[in-house]
Design a protein around this motif. Structure first.
Motif, PDB file in Angstrom:
ATOM      1  N   GLU A 419       0.778  -1.108  -0.045  1.00 31.31           N
ATOM      2  CA  GLU A 419      -0.050  -0.007  -0.035  1.00 31.31           C
ATOM      3  C   GLU A 419       0.767   1.406   0.032  1.00 31.31           C
ATOM      4  N   ALA A 420       2.003   1.189  -0.409  1.00 32.26           N
ATOM      5  CA  ALA A 420       3.041   2.364  -0.530  1.00 32.26           C
ATOM      6  C   ALA A 420       2.598   3.298  -1.467  1.00 32.26           C
ATOM      7  N   THR A 421       2.910   4.618  -1.340  1.00 34.14           N
ATOM      8  CA  THR A 421       2.487   5.653  -2.286  1.00 34.14           C
ATOM      9  C   THR A 421       3.781   6.223  -2.864  1.00 34.14           C
ATOM     10  N   ILE A 422       4.004   6.626  -4.129  1.00 33.38           N
ATOM     11  CA  ILE A 422       5.315   7.014  -4.421  1.00 33.38           C
ATOM     12  C   ILE A 422       4.931   8.340  -5.446  1.00 33.38           C
ATOM     13  N   ILE A 423       5.692   9.389  -5.154  1.00 30.55           N
ATOM     14  CA  ILE A 423       5.582  10.750  -5.996  1.00 30.55           C
ATOM     15  C   ILE A 423       6.531  10.379  -6.998  1.00 30.55           C
ATOM     16  N   VAL A 424       5.911  10.757  -8.240  1.00 36.30           N
ATOM     17  CA  VAL A 424       6.586  10.492  -9.387  1.00 36.30           C
ATOM     18  C   VAL A 424       6.507  11.885 -10.192  1.00 36.30           C
ATOM     19  N   SER A 425       7.652  12.302 -10.805  1.00 31.11           N
ATOM     20  CA  SER A 425       7.569  13.659 -11.400  1.00 31.11           C
ATOM     21  C   SER A 425       8.656  13.681 -12.483  1.00 31.11           C
ATOM     22  N   SER A 426       8.551  14.974 -13.645  1.00 31.17           N
ATOM     23  CA  SER A 426       9.666  15.179 -14.315  1.00 31.17           C
ATOM     24  C   SER A 426       9.564  16.572 -14.743  1.00 31.17           C
ATOM     25  N   ASP A 427      10.555  16.953 -15.384  1.00 36.19           N
ATOM     26  CA  ASP A 427      10.556  18.285 -16.012  1.00 36.19           C
ATOM     27  C   ASP A 427       9.621  18.544 -17.109  1.00 36.19           C
ATOM     28  N   LYS A 428       9.583  19.526 -18.041  1.00 35.77           N
ATOM     29  CA  LYS A 428       8.424  19.885 -18.647  1.00 35.77           C
ATOM     30  C   LYS A 428       8.996  19.280 -20.398  1.00 35.77           C
ATOM     31  N   SER A 429       9.958  18.298 -20.196  1.00 32.38           N
ATOM     32  CA  SER A 429      10.243  17.680 -21.670  1.00 32.38           C
ATOM     33  C   SER A 429       9.306  16.779 -21.951  1.00 32.38           C
ATOM     34  N   ASN A 430       8.893  16.192 -23.274  1.00 31.09           N
ATOM     35  CA  ASN A 430       7.927  15.209 -23.545  1.00 31.09           C
ATOM     36  C   ASN A 430       8.784  14.031 -23.550  1.00 31.09           C
ATOM     37  N   ALA A 431      10.102  13.931 -23.696  1.00 32.83           N
ATOM     38  CA  ALA A 431      10.777  12.587 -23.552  1.00 32.83           C
ATOM     39  C   ALA A 431      10.661  12.110 -22.141  1.00 32.83           C
ATOM     40  N   CYS A 432      10.904  12.921 -21.238  1.00 31.99           N
ATOM     41  CA  CYS A 432      10.549  12.404 -19.741  1.00 31.99           C
ATOM     42  C   CYS A 432       9.258  12.289 -19.389  1.00 31.99           C
ATOM     43  N   ASN A 461       9.981  17.499  -5.825  1.00 31.58           N
ATOM     44  CA  ASN A 461       9.535  16.147  -5.512  1.00 31.58           C
ATOM     45  C   ASN A 461       9.855  15.632  -3.931  1.00 31.58           C
ATOM     46  N   ARG A 462      11.193  16.051  -3.478  1.00 28.21           N
ATOM     47  CA  ARG A 462      11.313  15.754  -2.209  1.00 28.21           C
ATOM     48  C   ARG A 462      10.539  16.347  -1.055  1.00 28.21           C
ATOM     49  N   PHE A 463       9.999  17.589  -1.482  1.00 27.78           N
ATOM     50  CA  PHE A 463       9.140  18.496  -0.790  1.00 27.78           C
ATOM     51  C   PHE A 463       7.665  17.464  -0.525  1.00 27.78           C
ATOM     52  N   ALA A 464       7.361  17.232  -1.866  1.00 29.28           N
ATOM     53  CA  ALA A 464       6.056  16.501  -2.055  1.00 29.28           C
ATOM     54  C   ALA A 464       5.881  15.022  -1.319  1.00 29.28           C
ATOM     55  N   VAL A 465       7.167  14.247  -1.297  1.00 28.79           N
ATOM     56  CA  VAL A 465       7.390  13.215  -0.554  1.00 28.79           C
ATOM     57  C   VAL A 465       6.691  13.338   0.765  1.00 28.79           C
ATOM     58  N   PHE A 490      15.987   8.512  -7.013  1.00 25.49           N
ATOM     59  CA  PHE A 490      15.115   8.037  -6.391  1.00 25.49           C
ATOM     60  C   PHE A 490      15.347   8.593  -4.674  1.00 25.49           C
ATOM     61  N   VAL A 491      14.175   8.741  -4.210  1.00 28.22           N
ATOM     62  CA  VAL A 491      14.323   9.229  -2.723  1.00 28.22           C
ATOM     63  C   VAL A 491      13.526   8.434  -1.828  1.00 28.22           C
ATOM     64  N   ASP A 492      13.871   8.338  -0.823  1.00 24.57           N
ATOM     65  CA  ASP A 492      13.091   7.816   0.499  1.00 24.57           C
ATOM     66  C   ASP A 492      12.020   8.395   1.030  1.00 24.57           C
ATOM     67  N   GLU A 493      11.422   7.792   2.180  1.00 18.26           N
ATOM     68  CA  GLU A 493      10.131   8.594   2.712  1.00 18.26           C
ATOM     69  C   GLU A 493      10.316   9.886   3.493  1.00 18.26           C
ATOM     70  N   ASN A 494      11.809  10.296   3.624  1.00 20.81           N
ATOM     71  CA  ASN A 494      12.170  11.495   4.132  1.00 20.81           C
ATOM     72  C   ASN A 494      12.450  12.561   3.090  1.00 20.81           C
ATOM     73  N   GLY A 495      12.624  12.032   1.780  1.00 17.32           N
ATOM     74  CA  GLY A 495      12.861  13.149   0.790  1.00 17.32           C
ATOM     75  C   GLY A 495      14.300  13.038   0.520  1.00 17.32           C
ATOM     76  N   ALA A 496      15.254  12.132   1.259  1.00 18.89           N
ATOM     77  CA  ALA A 496      16.567  11.873   0.998  1.00 18.89           C
ATOM     78  C   ALA A 496      16.634  10.979  -0.164  1.00 18.89           C
ATOM     79  N   ASN A 705      21.367  23.699   1.226  1.00 18.80           N
ATOM     80  CA  ASN A 705      22.202  22.905   0.808  1.00 18.80           C
ATOM     81  C   ASN A 705      21.601  21.986  -0.601  1.00 18.80           C
ATOM     82  N   TYR A 706      20.402  21.927  -0.615  1.00 20.03           N
ATOM     83  CA  TYR A 706      19.846  21.015  -1.626  1.00 20.03           C
ATOM     84  C   TYR A 706      18.518  21.538  -2.388  1.00 20.03           C
ATOM     85  N   ASP A 707      18.116  22.816  -2.110  1.00 20.76           N
ATOM     86  CA  ASP A 707      16.820  23.280  -2.614  1.00 20.76           C
ATOM     87  C   ASP A 707      17.387  24.783  -3.238  1.00 20.76           C
TER      88      ASP A 707
END
Length: 822
Positions: A419-432, A461-465, A490-496, A705-707
């Motif tokens: 029953e896990a939930t995963i955030i999936v995102s991409s940039d604006k490109s059609n390829a991605c 994505n990290r914030f959304a997780v 790929f990030v874990d449940e903390n966004g790391a 450091n990361y945003d």
């Protein structure tokens, strides 16, 4: 004469060897027509060890049915079965009534010709309680590394290290000579491992424990490549085992009852088992091994291939670099290519083509003229290791195909809770977007849920997780310079970023095609979020201490990025804060980033901007330029962030990578704070910063450091609230002299170099936290193998620029000398 007992560990499933192990346990995989475990029994008998315990878990009856009491091999076999998994140590402890004297533990699924007499004598001479048999290997990443001193005493363990943790090229073979009392602290039925639990415990308690470095042959038959290599090594005479048939001419072994047709060409080394029929005009090329009762049709060609028993091959068929299991039929005109495997009982009809890297599970029927370009059920086999420094990368529709993305998504989701939930995102490109949709399909097929973010950045994505309390996240983006290259994080449940342990789990599932699959009614619908950026920016505004003052001051900022999406997001965010924003779009016109930074710096000074920033394409990092045109990047940026955090007074613990300058320690100590150094991979740093959920000081360190977008906003907020400029902060930073140099090397030399550096610097102030770090009163040098490229990174810091250069030259030369003196 050796008077000891033996334990053969034979509990392995051999999941990485599938389809070879679909119906048999790993120790029963055949090597030249007999199970690999049989070689272990014969080796023990050679040294008069005939009282043997066999520990089993998976399909034990296959082993007991074949070996029985052991009478045929003139040994006594005692069987011990695990009802539940007990770990390597627990499986041996399960045989405790057998263990009443010194005993040797040996694997039933590795091949070795070790001189047991010498190893036991070493054990006794050292008065050791536990002796680990070690072997030098060139690439030790898949093994447990063991470090010994000059007497052979064990001083440290590392289980499946990263390159930064490779301090030796001697690895644990899984062969041990033990005294029974080392197991006394455990009870029968306890679950524990030798390398993870028992040996570290003995080391801590200073129990005499030594490492015996064997010069003999050893190979762990862990995957298809090592399985084939072991048999090729036997053909080459690298292993002291005897093939039970005649060598009819140099390098050609043919067993009794075999018939060879006319005009057959045999190119040594070649082995052909009993009662096999080879048709006319067949070409059998080097490193081909054919089992018993096989039939090879006329004009067939076999190269570097292994055939088990009872296999029929049609005419004009070509096999190259493949393994074919028992009772398989291959019809006329079939072509099977490199690194493939065909399971037992399979039928390949006329004209079938099996492409490289394909696995076909047992008892399958492939129709005529089929081109098998994917594993029969789930997809194409990829390389064993797919993760680089922090992501998976490759060319779209070549390395990163929709099929691969779907399987990778399934592998990630299969490692998470039900029953896990995963955030999936991409940039604006059609390829991605195409790749993202494939990821979503793969995740949904496991029963996990998906939240789909549109036009996102990695920090979003990290914030959304964290915002949605999800179990992980995946972000796909195109490289700013190579437009066909995609990066997947790929990030874990903390966004790391996920750690190396999780990466290995994903790679293992991907290589085995062993994914969860849910029933139709459990497939979830996708939750689409169209405008998540507004929520992300609203959260960023909350981080500011005085937004009204920023709007009154109306600071001027100039921004640039190779990613249009990141540039648009940052422009919107800074405008909402009340800044005057000027966007720069000329980065693409420059041949190098350094050339662009120089021009960008000039524009900042000329236009009297308050601050300039070049944001990375992933939205995580940035280069700052103050109003005087000075560039704040990398270590300088780390110092700047540290200064801000200390001045804010909310953080007593400053987290920095191991390579950060030592001057940070002085900065932090002046505020009565503490520096926490982590390994250099982003996953380690993020995990430390995010482990305490939304604790303000740690979360702000992560943001800075990361945003990059929110970090720039927070820096502007800090400057406005303190009525100071960026240059004022830069002026406060202490001088430091840090140099980084790269030295090219072969992958296979990395472990050897680190080991020799450790030996050569014994007695110095040395750290082995990551790589090897040598300290003295004037500075330090860190020799760190790169995890992605065939290079060593040599970091040096000195009290002066001159001494930093001297250290850099000195230690770079030492590495090069070791490389040259192989």
């Amino acid at each position: 004469m050796i008077v000891i007992k033996a334990v053969i560990m034979a509990g392995g499933k051999g999941t990485r060897l599938r389809p070879l192990t679909c119906g048999i346990p790993k120790p029963m995989v055949p090597i030249f027509n007999k199970p690999v475990m049989e070689y272990s029994i014969e080796l023990l008998k050679k040294y008069n060890i005939d009282d043997i315990a066999v520990t089993m878990a998976y399909l034990p009856s296959v082993i007991t049915d074949y070996f029985g009491s052991g009478k045929e091999w003139k040994v006594k076999l005692n069987y011990f079965i695990e009802e539940i998994p007990l770990g390597t140590g627990g499986s041996v402890k399960n045989a405790e009534e057998f263990l009443d004297d010194t005993f040797i533990v040996i694997s039933g699924d590795a091949l070795t010709d070790i001189n047991i007499k010498k190893a036991v004598q070493f054990h006794r001479d050292k008065k050791s309680k536990a002796t680990l048999i070690l072997k030098k290997v060139s690439v030790p990443l898949e093994y447990g590394v063991v470090i010994t001193d000059e007497t052979g005493k064990v001083i440290r363990f590392l289980e499946k290290p990263s390159w930064g943790e490779v301090f030796s090229d001697t690895v644990n073979t899984g062969i041990y000579i033990l005294e029974p009392e080392v197991l006394d602290d455990y009870k029968k039925g306890d679950n524990f491992d030798f390398s993870k639990d028992l040996f570290p415990k003995l080391l801590k308690e200073q129990v005499p424990m030594y490492g015996y470095i064997m010069e003999d042959y050893w190979n762990d038959i862990g995957d298809l490549n090592s399985y084939m290599k072991t048999q090729f090594d036997i053909l080459e005479g690298k292993v002291k085992v005897k093939l039970n048939c005649d060598e009819v001419q140099k390098g050609i072994w043919i067993d009794e009852g075999t018939k060879i047709g006319e005009n057959v060409k045999l190119y040594p080394p070649v082995y052909i088992g009993k009662n096999t029929i080879v048709g006319d005009a067949v070409g059998i090329h080097p490193y081909t091994i054919i089992g018993e009762n096989c039939e090879i049709g006329k004009e067939a060609t076999l190269k570097r291939s292994i055939l088990w028993k009872n296999i029929k091959i049609g005419g004009n068929t070509h096999l190259s670099g493949t393994t074919v299991c028992s009772n398989t039929q291959i019809k006329n005109g079939v072509n099977i290519y490199e690194n493939s495997a065909v399971g037992s009982g399979t039928l390949l009809s006329k004209g079938v083509i099996v492409k490289p890297n394909i696995k076909i599970w047992p008892d399958k029927k492939i129709e005529e003229d089929t081109i098998v370009s994917q594993n029969l059920v789930w997809g194409t086999k990829q390389r064993k290791t797919i993760f680089g420094y922090k992501d998976v990368s490759g060319n779209i529709n070549i390395d990163i195909t929709p099929e691969f993305a779907s399987r990778l998504g399934s592998a990630f989701a299969s490692n998470l809770e039900k029953e896990a939930t995963i955030i999936v995102s991409s940039d604006k490109s059609n390829a991605c977007d195409i790749i993202k949709n494939s990821f979503i399909s793969g995740i949904l097929s496991t029963g996990a849920g998906v939240i789909n973010l549109k036009d996102a950045s990695m920090p979003m994505n990290r914030f959304a997780v964290r915002h949605y309390d999800a179990d992980g996240g995946i972000h796909i983006r195109l490289d700013p310079y190579e437009k066909d290259l995609a990066h997947i994080e790929f990030v874990d449940e903390n966004g790391a970023n996920i750690d190396r342990n999780m990466e290995r789990k994903i790679e293992n599932l991907l290589n085995r095609d062993d994914f969860k699959r849910c029933s139709v009614e459990n497939i979830k619908s996708v939750m689409h979020v169209d405008n998540f950026s507004s929520l992300y920016m609203k959260n960023g505004i909350k981080l500011m201490s005085d937004i009204s003052k920023i709007k009154r001051c109306n600071p001027k900022v100039m921004i640039s990025s190779t990613c249009k999406n990141v540039l648009n997001l940052s422009e919107s965010f800074f405008q909402s804060m009340g800044c005057q924003v000027q966007c720069e779009y000329d980065l693409y016109k420059y041949k190098s980033l350094d050339e662009y930074i120089a021009d960008f710096s000039s524009k900042i000074q000329k236009n009297t901007e308050n601050i300039g920033m070049i944001l990375s394409s992933n939205g995580e990092n940035m280069i700052l330029i103050d109003e005087k045109g000075r560039i704040i990047d990398k270590e300088m940026y780390t110092l700047l962030v540290t200064n801000i955090l200390l001045k804010l007074g909310i953080s007593k613990e400053i987290i920095v990578p191991y390579t950060a300058p030592k001057v940070i320690d002085k900065m932090v100590s002046s505020f009565q704070g503490k520096v926490i150094r982590t390994k250099t991979a982003p996953s380690y740093i993020m995990k430390e910063m995010l482990k305490n959920d939304y604790e303000e000081n740690m979360y702000l360190q992560y943001i800075l450091n990361y945003d990059a977008i929110l970090a720039a906003g927070k820096i502007i907020d800090f400057l406005i609230s303190r009525d100071c400029s960026l240059s004022d902060l830069v002026d406060e930073l202490p001088d430091f002299y840090l140099i980084k140099k790269e030295i090219a090397c072969d992958w296979q030399d990395k472990g050897r170099v680190i080991k020799e550096m450790i030996i050569n610097h014994k007695g110095t102030n040395m750290e082995l936290f990551e790589g090897i770090k040598i300290n003295n009163d004037k500075g330090w040098a860190l020799i760190l193998p790169d995890s992605e490229r065939a290079v060593f990174n040599v970091y040096t810091e000195g009290l002066s620029e001159e001494y930093a250069k001297e250290l850099s030259t000195q230690f770079s030369q030492k590495v090069e000398n070791i490389l040259n003196n192989n």
